[in-house]
Scaffold this active site. Structure first.
Site, mmCIF file in Angstrom:
data_model
loop_
_atom_site.group_PDB
_atom_site.id
_atom_site.type_symbol
_atom_site.label_atom_id
_atom_site.label_comp_id
_atom_site.label_asym_id
_atom_site.label_seq_id
_atom_site.Cartn_x
_atom_site.Cartn_y
_atom_site.Cartn_z
ATOM 1 N N SER A 50 0.835 -1.194 0.000
ATOM 2 C CA SER A 50 0.000 0.000 0.000
ATOM 3 C C SER A 50 0.877 1.254 0.000
ATOM 4 C CB SER A 50 -0.942 -0.064 1.207
ATOM 5 O OG SER A 50 -1.893 0.959 1.185
ATOM 6 N N HIS A 96 -2.471 -1.280 -4.156
ATOM 7 C CA HIS A 96 -3.935 -1.309 -4.278
ATOM 8 C C HIS A 96 -4.462 0.124 -4.202
ATOM 9 C CE1 HIS A 96 -4.526 -1.866 0.402
ATOM 10 N NE2 HIS A 96 -3.903 -0.761 0.102
#
Length: 202
Positions: free
Chosen positions: A106, A131
């Site tokens: 992330s 993501h």
């Protein structure tokens, strides 16, 4: 990262140095900071971002022409905290070399890719995951709508930066970040998140 902030990681080793003026002891992270090494271990939040930003600014003031090494092992976290680190990495004069140890997920992956071009590394068994930003909001429908629009703008902003940092088309970044997208160290190099997988210090 200082001794208080790293207590959750267990005992912090101390390093004792001898000099003409006697002995001096440092916690291991302070000693490595002298060598221009910064760590991001654990979640990206306002507290960890504050420590990283302060260390980046300090090392720039010590020597604006010498690279800084930034070791990342993080599951990600707050976008605003991560962007504070990202902007500071770009703001300061020294190049910031990034290295993934363990996992950069992330916002951790975003910061890994944010290192100076040609100076972004991963260790051979590390993993990277990208993501879209996550968000949760409660309240009136209008407030939820405002926050939904903001998170979509944030997603677009992060995707554009990732496309620029990796050399991947924006459409591919948008597709890949729809869900958790895991990459090995070698796959991260092929994707453009890092420049080299290093097995041994040269």
């Amino acid at each position: 990262m200082n001794a208080l902030e790293t207590q959750g990681l267990g005992m912090i080793p101390m390093v004792i140095e001898q000099s003409g003026r006697g002995e001096r002891s440092y916690d291991i992270y302070s000693r490595l900071l002298k060598e221009r090494v910064i760590f991001l271990v654990g979640p990206v939040n306002d507290q960890t971002a504050n420590l990283v930003v302060a260390q980046l600014l300090f090392l720039e003031s010590e020597n604006p022409d010498k690279d800084i090494s930034f070791y990342i092992n993080s599951p990600g976290g707050s976008v605003s905290a991560g962007m504070a680190i990202f902007d500071t990495m770009n703001f300061i004069k020294p190049d910031v070399s990034t290295l993934c140890t363990g996992m950069a997920a992330s916002m951790g992956a975003f910061l890994l890719a944010a290192g100076a071009k040609g100076k972004r590394f991963a260790l051979p068994n590390s993993k990277v995951m990208i993501h879209q930003p996550l968000g949760g909001m409660q309240g009136q429908a209008t407030e939820i709508e405002i926050h939904a629009r903001e998170i979509l703008k944030t997603r677009e902003q992060l995707n554009k930066i990732l496309a620029e940092r990796t050399g991947q088309p924006l459409e591919k970044i948008q597709r890949d970040t729809e869900r958790d997208y895991f990459l090995s160290a070698d796959e991260s190099r092929e994707y453009g998140l890092v420049d080299q997988v290093i097995h041994r210090r040269s």
